[in-house]
Design a protein around this motif. Sequence first.
Motif, PDB file in Angstrom:
ATOM      1  N   ALA A  72       0.822  -1.213   0.000  1.00  0.00           N
ATOM      2  CA  ALA A  72       0.000   0.000   0.000  1.00  0.00           C
ATOM      3  C   ALA A  72       0.852   1.258   0.000  1.00  0.00           C
ATOM      4  O   ALA A  72       0.485   2.271  -0.608  1.00  0.00           O
ATOM      5  CB  ALA A  72      -0.934  -0.016   1.209  1.00  0.00           C
ATOM      6  N   GLN A  73       2.002   1.197   0.658  1.00  0.00           N
ATOM      7  CA  GLN A  73       2.834   2.407   0.803  1.00  0.00           C
ATOM      8  C   GLN A  73       3.838   2.597  -0.326  1.00  0.00           C
ATOM      9  O   GLN A  73       4.393   3.682  -0.491  1.00  0.00           O
ATOM     10  CB  GLN A  73       3.655   2.323   2.108  1.00  0.00           C
ATOM     11  CG  GLN A  73       2.832   2.448   3.373  1.00  0.00           C
ATOM     12  CD  GLN A  73       3.508   1.711   4.528  1.00  0.00           C
ATOM     13  OE1 GLN A  73       4.671   1.342   4.451  1.00  0.00           O
ATOM     14  NE2 GLN A  73       2.749   1.506   5.613  1.00  0.00           N
ATOM     15  N   THR A  74       4.123   1.530  -1.060  1.00  0.00           N
ATOM     16  CA  THR A  74       5.238   1.584  -2.008  1.00  0.00           C
ATOM     17  C   THR A  74       4.808   2.148  -3.360  1.00  0.00           C
ATOM     18  O   THR A  74       3.782   1.761  -3.908  1.00  0.00           O
ATOM     19  CB  THR A  74       5.846   0.180  -2.180  1.00  0.00           C
ATOM     20  OG1 THR A  74       6.348  -0.231  -0.909  1.00  0.00           O
ATOM     21  CG2 THR A  74       6.973   0.183  -3.201  1.00  0.00           C
ATOM     22  N   THR A  75       5.613   3.067  -3.868  1.00  0.00           N
ATOM     23  CA  THR A  75       5.386   3.606  -5.207  1.00  0.00           C
ATOM     24  C   THR A  75       6.474   3.061  -6.128  1.00  0.00           C
ATOM     25  O   THR A  75       7.653   3.081  -5.770  1.00  0.00           O
ATOM     26  CB  THR A  75       5.489   5.146  -5.182  1.00  0.00           C
ATOM     27  OG1 THR A  75       4.707   5.613  -4.089  1.00  0.00           O
ATOM     28  CG2 THR A  75       4.976   5.754  -6.465  1.00  0.00           C
ATOM     29  N   ILE A  76       6.069   2.588  -7.275  1.00  0.00           N
ATOM     30  CA  ILE A  76       7.057   2.099  -8.252  1.00  0.00           C
ATOM     31  C   ILE A  76       7.773   3.313  -8.846  1.00  0.00           C
ATOM     32  O   ILE A  76       7.122   4.263  -9.272  1.00  0.00           O
ATOM     33  CB  ILE A  76       6.352   1.292  -9.360  1.00  0.00           C
ATOM     34  CG1 ILE A  76       5.571   0.124  -8.740  1.00  0.00           C
ATOM     35  CG2 ILE A  76       7.335   0.799 -10.407  1.00  0.00           C
ATOM     36  CD1 ILE A  76       4.622  -0.570  -9.698  1.00  0.00           C
ATOM     37  N   PRO A  77       9.117   3.318  -8.865  1.00  0.00           N
ATOM     38  CA  PRO A  77       9.830   4.465  -9.446  1.00  0.00           C
ATOM     39  C   PRO A  77       9.347   4.737 -10.879  1.00  0.00           C
ATOM     40  O   PRO A  77       9.029   3.805 -11.624  1.00  0.00           O
ATOM     41  CB  PRO A  77      11.288   4.022  -9.440  1.00  0.00           C
ATOM     42  CG  PRO A  77      11.372   2.956  -8.400  1.00  0.00           C
ATOM     43  CD  PRO A  77      10.035   2.281  -8.370  1.00  0.00           C
ATOM     44  N   ALA A  78       9.328   6.016 -11.234  1.00  0.00           N
ATOM     45  CA  ALA A  78       8.733   6.430 -12.511  1.00  0.00           C
ATOM     46  C   ALA A  78       9.370   5.743 -13.715  1.00  0.00           C
ATOM     47  O   ALA A  78       8.703   5.450 -14.697  1.00  0.00           O
ATOM     48  CB  ALA A  78       8.858   7.941 -12.654  1.00  0.00           C
TER      49      ALA A  78
END
Length: 689
Positions: free
Chosen positions: A61-67
């Motif tokens: 839920a907290q993790t964003t995949i690097p652009a």
Amino acid sequence: MLKTVVGTAWKCVSAMVFLAAVNTANAAPQYGAWGFDLSAMDLSVKPGDDFNRYASGAWLAQTTIPADKALFTLRMTMTDAIESRLHELMESAAAGAQPGTLDAKAGAFYKAFMNEGRVQALGKDAIAAEIKAITDSADRNALGYLMGKSTTDFYGSIFTITEDADLKNIDRYAIYLGQGGLGLPDRDYYLKPDFASQKAAYQAYVAQMLSLLGWKDPQASAAAVVKFETHIAEVSWTKVEQRDLDKTYNPKSRAGLKSLTPAFAWDAFLKGADLNAVTRVIASEESAFPKIAAIFESTPLSVLKAWQAFTVADNAAFYLSAPFATARFQFRNHTLLGQPAEAVRWKRALRAVGGGDCTGDDRVDCFGNMGFAVGQIYTAHYFSPEAKAKIEALVANVKAAMRARLERLDWMTPATKQEALAKLDTYQIKVGYPDKPRNFAGLEIQPDDLVGNVRRAAVWDWRYYVNRLNNPVDRSDWTMTPQTNDAYNGSLRDIVFPAGILQPPMFDPAADPAINYGAIGAVIGHELSHGFDDEGRKLDAKGELRDWWTPLDASQFTKRAKKLATQYSSYEPVPRAHINGELTLGENIADLGGLNVALEAYHRSLSGQTAQVLDGFTGDQRVFLGWAQAWRGKAREDYIRKQVVSDPHSPRAFRAIGPTRNIDEWYTAFGVKPGDVYYVDPDQRVRIW
Ligand SMILES: [Zn+2]
């Protein structure tokens, strides 16, 4: 063919301070108090409803995949850690290592790559010797000789040369010859309309390289070069055909090789490869050989020369001035792989010396120039004898558990089972680094001669293989460097786990053993089980090519496998995209076997004691949780859609979920009941290994 030798923002700190920190870091695990990230869990999810989210839901839920990435995994953070450490080791070696030491050589190589001014000033002169040898070649014999030198220089070849154990005389080495000559990743790129744009981009790239070399008429030459390769692609075997061990085993005497392929200059070729004395070879894609040789014979000398000149520039471009290096990046990394930006120079320098990430998409930039030397330096600092002892004890328990499970197997016929047990006993599981370090004593490396260093390291490397050709096979040898974040199943009946993959969350010497068994233990069990499945049935206990299964074993195995395939085909990781249970079957069977073996190995390690409870979790629970978090990762929807049609591995969430629901102990450990989403009736659970 230097790029394929052997067959995936950091600030410098003082070496002393950093190494001291690592050496005492054994006391505390990297994740949490006992090697597991409790904060990543989502305890609001019932384990039987989604074990992946239960184990890793808060993190997801907290993790964003690097652009700039299609996915983000902890495996990537392991690679980053290796690169940071190597960066620091190489900077410090380049700054002033004891002359004559391995550190000094690796440091000098690194320094030569970092000396961008010198690289730019040299331009194409850096490969003038190779280009002159090509233009001076009077005939096909001379060009065949240069192809043989593909083993030790930047030249390309229409036939590949490797050395490996002889599959039907396993204690001896053999020279394997294979189809080659293609600059694109596969024959499909030349022949299928889907790849038309890549093929056109390739031709433009060939023209660009030839024009940088000052070759006459680069456009027309490039068209002829691509046409030449297209002819070779037409007669080359497909990847599927190449995987057939029976069809690719075709031993030939030297006379037999010549009569198979009279149109090729084999004597000159073998001389170029320093294999003058070789009397026997194995021709892999046998029926393609005469056809490739005929294309070689009928192609004008001027086209063969343009092809070789382009190939040299392509193979050397990584080490050349910006016009070459950028053109190569634009085509090989950007056009073919979608990599948005070139890696910073120090990362490229690491790859040049032989370190860094050689896995996944980055394999295109994987070089082995001094890889085993860098491995010796890396493991001296980052793989302690304590870590080696711990992983070796774990391996012994995994092997013993595999043996016990094979003995208890109810579907394998008794005779086949005896073969399986005999095979298991000869398996070697290698961890950390090779026991016998390679010797680099006479290798000359200069801090101002990058391309010369690459040539000398290649000569050094190839001589290692040529010198041992008539010796008995050395079963202690490794083909993957210790700093690699990967593992392999080799031709020496070995399974190899380099220090690079023996890092948290896969393995942490300071973690609770249950976590290590669930993570690396299950991965070792996974690899081990491949030696006994429908892949492994083709190689017997001696490692030789012989099917040791009976038809009854095969039908029993297939019956069970089908049940597992049906389960996986029902999974829908993203809307309207199902896992292909057949495509992923081999890997899913290995995951299920691996986790079963790891759990049993963990029980053995307890020697009859009850595991303590940690933060409310029992030993068995921690084994399953260790497995689930080892696969922690997040991928974009498009990535998963592509993965389910092309990758034999299931998406990560289902590597966590898929095996557990077929294991009785998981139900007991987490109180999973009928009505839970992933509940399976006991008589429907799949049991293979
Ligand atoms: Zn596998």
